[in-house]
Design a protein around this motif. Structure first.
Motif, mmCIF file in Angstrom:
data_model
loop_
_atom_site.group_PDB
_atom_site.id
_atom_site.type_symbol
_atom_site.label_atom_id
_atom_site.label_comp_id
_atom_site.label_asym_id
_atom_site.label_seq_id
_atom_site.Cartn_x
_atom_site.Cartn_y
_atom_site.Cartn_z
ATOM 1 N N VAL A 209 2.463 4.791 1.155
ATOM 2 C CA VAL A 209 3.304 3.867 0.409
ATOM 3 C C VAL A 209 2.431 3.185 -0.645
ATOM 4 C CG1 VAL A 209 4.861 1.891 0.510
ATOM 5 C CG2 VAL A 209 4.722 3.464 2.456
ATOM 6 N N THR B 78 1.770 0.604 7.781
ATOM 7 C CA THR B 78 0.784 1.349 7.001
ATOM 8 C C THR B 78 -0.604 0.735 7.179
ATOM 9 O OG1 THR B 78 1.264 -0.012 5.071
ATOM 10 C CG2 THR B 78 2.487 2.042 5.286
ATOM 11 N N THR C 298 11.643 1.280 4.587
ATOM 12 C CA THR C 298 10.340 0.707 4.293
ATOM 13 C C THR C 298 10.535 -0.666 3.665
ATOM 14 O OG1 THR C 298 9.511 2.927 3.836
ATOM 15 C CG2 THR C 298 8.135 1.089 3.113
ATOM 16 N N VAL D 238 11.599 -0.144 -0.476
ATOM 17 C CA VAL D 238 11.859 1.255 -0.814
ATOM 18 C C VAL D 238 13.272 1.568 -0.336
ATOM 19 C CG1 VAL D 238 11.178 3.658 -0.458
ATOM 20 C CG2 VAL D 238 9.430 1.865 -0.581
ATOM 21 N N LEU E 69 5.851 7.307 -1.044
ATOM 22 C CA LEU E 69 6.901 6.338 -1.285
ATOM 23 C C LEU E 69 6.417 5.289 -2.277
ATOM 24 C CD1 LEU E 69 8.057 5.811 2.417
ATOM 25 C CD2 LEU E 69 8.953 7.441 0.743
ATOM 26 N N ALA F 208 7.112 1.734 -3.728
ATOM 27 C CA ALA F 208 7.829 0.497 -3.421
ATOM 28 C C ALA F 208 7.991 -0.332 -4.686
ATOM 29 C CB ALA F 208 7.077 -0.301 -2.365
#
Length: 899
Positions: free
Chosen positions: A39, A73, A93, A100, A117, A119
């Motif tokens: 992320v 994470t 997320t 996200v 991903l 964000a």
């Protein structure tokens, strides 16, 4: 261990192991895959650490945690889910400042799904939050700051403000109500304050997401009110704090608010403090001084009749301020009281319902007669439809009575009897229409003896009969047994009654009825966990469920008394609250184990006096002296214990009966000035009364105990208003307060104490019962014979007494079959209706709260109804006893009445 038990355990263990291996084998064969990824923040592509990742199976319920997986994470923004069962998933997320959009992924057997991903930032925000808004001089105030705005940096300022100017500029209610409630406030510092300092936030102060999340330390500030003001050019937020040496407690009732101002730390009352309130008629929201505290720190504020919602009150002593939003209860303006009742608790459809009622005017010491007038009575069906309206005259005694007929097709339920007079309406009375019928069975549970002694094998007979006659043979009985300690209490007539609640589960017993419809059940009275000596008798309740072979079932219950020994031991402390230099008076009584009016003389009792402390939630008794007494011919022994120092007493009386059983009774005596016997959490206030009940004219002794002595407590007697108040210095850990009991306190009041000390708000309350023997009638009813023939006349002698002396009174007489009360017990209690228990409606608030954000009848079930029976034989709603308190009543019994 017995071989048979060992074999059973081995089989059970094998089954459990087999089940585990089966589940493990299925798990190993389940196709699984994995999901991994990183992320990052979309605006700068930097890794996003500590992001919260949730993977949930598509279609799985929110609460099904077996199909939901979570992780966070790492520092590089990486995450991984291993061993995910193959299937469709939704990935969510989130962090405090980034998000996200949910993503759908498909997990296949043996494959990993790689993800990256991005964000995106959430909308900018700015929050200032002070969970504590009042600080004493010398403390360092602080405010929690949480802000996020990628485009603009935050700046913070602190202003010392003049609340009067703020109120004058914005309106007092708009500016100050949020401050008093602990919420964020729409207060601006422009033109109403002096800037104390600024704090500029740099990019170096932000976290990895670009947030500023810190506690802002303001340092030590002089007394006054301060505004913390934050802005990021697009948003603003404020928080108000006070640096003050004073605190204010308010007690609000419908007509007045009592303000009590003390030192925030020492708890000493503040005299001469000015109390200000808004001018309700003014549109500019100005403040005005409305009262000044007296030498005890008390001021009273009259509540405006048109006030709506909390009234903001500001106390000022020098530069120190205290602000309270004082709640205002609603005013009960009713001066008329109406109560009604029916002559029996249940009716059949087609019966005539007879009712009676009283109207009274409220007076300071109770009630007065209402005078001549008419009562309007509206009858409503269970669906609240009006059926009929009656207009009934009031008698010279303020009573009325009437009746209404019901249809044989009447809908069962509660029919409302609503009475109105002099502009007031009673709380609804219900006439219960019940389509009841005679039950098929009766069951009685009776102990085989009057009582058993703890340790005995108790027994009871369960007798099952058909109502048409004849025993229920071969029925299976499953009896569940509960037990609870038996306590004594005084009933309305001053008699001692036995009380126990439903109690704890004890055991189950099964049996089968014999040819006479009876079965005997037996059970042990002592539990494995019982101590060797018990301080209470016990009531064992037997709930018997009986079932026949055809599936029909019925039940009943009964009670069994289990006593501690050959006799009962009681210990009474006649003056449980005393001063040093006085003496504690003890009375020891030994009586028959079940009949307290019969003495058990000549019993030797050891009275042990010491102290009790709680260690690991268990009381530990330490004996300091003991006395030997022997009860006299009345079964009594008296003992005097001089009090030479401020130390409360734990007292234990112990006696041994002829079978070596120890009988124990425990009591306590509290000494003014004594330290607390327990070690509670720091900051504790407790009220102990010398009696459970008082008469008007008596003086109650209340002991206030605290582990923070040194200040003064505000002690009040209150219900819907404050009836009595006094400021009491708590110079020691236990302080005795004498409170005079008056007629206005009946039937109950609440003795409360509020105490400010070491910046803590402590509060205690005790319900106090004040009986009015001058208003409690006793009725005696005797008949001229024990049995009568159908159609005969019954002569009743009715006698009314007040405090043991004959008195003239109006009496209603209803003749009802006893079986009606087996269906619905009679709950009529005119004394309780006229003098109902009162609630504590005084609202208490204080100026320095900490506010945090929320992330069948016993014994028998037999109902002896008869065929073609008229349940109500007679109803005489108004019989007047003469000056001797007596009257004769004649009742004609119906020809078809039996039972």
């Amino acid at each position: 261990m017995k071989p048979a038990v060992a074999r059973l355990l081995a089989v059970a263990a094998a089954m459990l192991l087999g089940g585990y291996l089966l589940v493990a084998g299925i798990a190993e064969e389940l196709p699984v895959g994995s999901v991994s990824g990183q992320v990052v923040m979309k605006e700068n592509q930097r890794p996003l650490a500590d992001a919260y990742i949730t993977v949930r199976a598509i279609g799985a319920p929110e609460e099904d945690l077996r199909q939901s997986f979570r992780t966070t994470t790492d520092a590089a923004g990486h995450f991984r889910f291993r061993q995910l069962p193959a299937g469709e998933y939704r990935i969510s997320t989130s962090t405090e400042a980034h998000r996200v959009n949910d993503l759908r992924v498909s997990v296949e057997e043996g494959k990993n799904v790689p993800l990256k991903l991005a964000a995106v930032p959430v909308d900018p925000y700015l929050n200032l939050y002070a969970s504590q808004k009042v600080f004493s001089p010398g403390e360092a105030p602080s405010v929690d700051v949480s802000a996020f705005n990628p485009d603009h940096l935050l700046s913070l300022s602190v202003f010392r403000i003049d609340l009067a100017k703020v109120a004058g500029k914005q309106g007092y209610e708009a500016a100050m109500r949020p401050v008093a409630s602990g919420n964020q406030v729409p207060v601006t510092a422009v033109g109403v304050g002096e800037k104390v300092f600024d704090q500029a936030i740099t990019r170096a102060d932000l976290d990895a997401e670009g947030r500023y999340v810190k506690t802002m330390r303001l340092g030590k500030l002089p007394e006054g009110s301060y505004l913390v003001y934050g802005t990021d050019e697009t948003h603003r937020a404020t928080a108000v704090i006070f640096v003050s040496r004073i605190a204010m407690v308010t007690k609000s009732s419908p007509l007045k608010t009592l303000c009590y101002v003390t030192d925030l730390v020492s708890g000493v009352p503040i005299a001469g403090a000015s109390i200000s309130a808004p001018i309700f008629d003014s549109k500019d929201g100005k403040l005005r001084a409305v009262a000044t505290t007296n030498a005890e720190g008390i001021a009273e504020i009259a509540v405006p009749a048109k006030s709506d919602g909390p009234m903001m009150l500001l106390a000022r002593s020098g530069p120190s301020l205290a602000l309270v939003g004082a709640g205002i209860p609603q005013v009960d303006k009713k001066s008329i009281f109406i109560t009604t009742y029916c002559e029996r608790p249940a009716y059949r459809p087609g019966d005539t319902v007879n009712f009676k009622g009283f109207v009274r005017r409220r007076a300071p010491d109770g009630y007065t007669l209402p005078g001549p007038g008419t009562v309007t009575v509206t009858i409503k069906d269970p669906d609240d439809n009006d059926l009929t309206t009656l207009r009934l005259p009031l008698s010279i005694h303020g009573s009325f009575h009437g009746s209404f007929a019901t249809s044989s097709e009447a809908k069962p339920g509660g029919y409302i009897v609503q009475a109105s007079a002099f502009g007031a309406t009673n709380s609804d009375t219900y006439a219960n229409i019940v389509a009841y019928r005679k039950p098929e069975f009766s069951i009685e549970v009776k102990p085989t003896r009057d009582h058993f002694t703890m340790g005995d094998q108790a027994s009871a007979t369960v007798e099952c009969q058909y109502y048409y006659g004849g025993p229920v043979v071969g029925a299976k009985i499953s009896a569940t047994i509960y037990r609870s300690p038996a306590f004594r209490y005084g009933d309305e007539d001053g008699e001692s009654q036995l009380y126990s609640d439903a109690g704890e589960y004890s055991q189950e017993v099964e049996a089968v009825t014999d040819a006479s419809g009876r079965a005997n059940i037996q059970f042990p009275t002592r539990s494995d966990n019982d101590p060797s000596a018990l301080s209470n008798d016990y009531i064992y309740t037997v709930y018997a469920n009986v079932s026949e072979t055809d599936g029909r079932a019925f039940n009943g219950s009964g009670e069994i008394r289990v006593v501690r020994g050959d006799y009962n031991l009681e210990l009474e402390v006649q003056n449980p609250v005393v001063y040093v230099g006085q003496a504690v008076q003890l009375k020891v009584r030994t009586t028959d184990p079940t009949r307290r009016e019969i003495a058990a003389p000549g019993q030797k009792v050891t009275v042990r006096v010491g102290s009790e402390k709680w260690v690991d939630n268990q009381p530990q008794f330490t004996e300091k002296q003991s006395f030997q007494v022997e009860t006299d011919a009345k079964g009594e022994a008296n003992l005097t214990i001089p009090i030479t120092k401020a130390e409360s007493l734990a007292i234990r009386a112990v006696s041994t009966d002829s079978h070596g059983r120890e009988i124990v009774a425990n009591e306590y005596a509290y000494v003014a000035g004594a330290a607390q016997d327990t070690t509670p959490q720091p900051g504790n206030l407790k009220i102990t009364l010398d009696h459970r009940e008082y008469q008007a004219g008596q003086t109650a002794k209340a002991l206030l105990q605290t582990d923070l002595p040194g200040g003064s407590a505000l002690v009040c007697v209150q219900t819907d208003r404050i009836l009595w108040e006094k400021v009491v210095p708590l110079t020691s850990a236990a302080t005795l307060v004498e409170v005079p009991m008056s007629l206005s306190f009946a039937p109950n009041v609440y003795l409360t104490a509020v105490y400010v000390r070491e910046k803590q708000f402590l509060e205690a309350s005790k319900r106090v019962r004040v009986d009015r023997q001058d208003r409690r009638l006793k009725i005696e009813v005797t008949s001229d014979a024990k049995t009568y023939l159908p159609g005969g006349k019954v002569k009743l002698n009715v006698r009314t007494l007040l405090q043991g002396k004959p008195v003239a009174a109006e009496v209603s007489v209803g003749v009802v079959d006893q079986g009606v009360y087996d269906i619905s017990p009679d709950s009529n209690n005119l004394y309780a209706a006229l003098y109902p228990d009162r609630y504590d409606q005084v609202q208490t608030a204080y100026s320095f709260p900490e506010v945090y954000l929320d992330g069948g009848d016993k014994g028998t079930s037999k109902v002896p109804f008869r065929k073609n029976f008229r349940d109500t034989a007679a109803w005489l709603p108004a019989v007047w006893t003469g000056s001797t308190g007596t009257a004769q009543v004649e009742v004609t019994l119906p020809d078809n009445l039996t039972g």
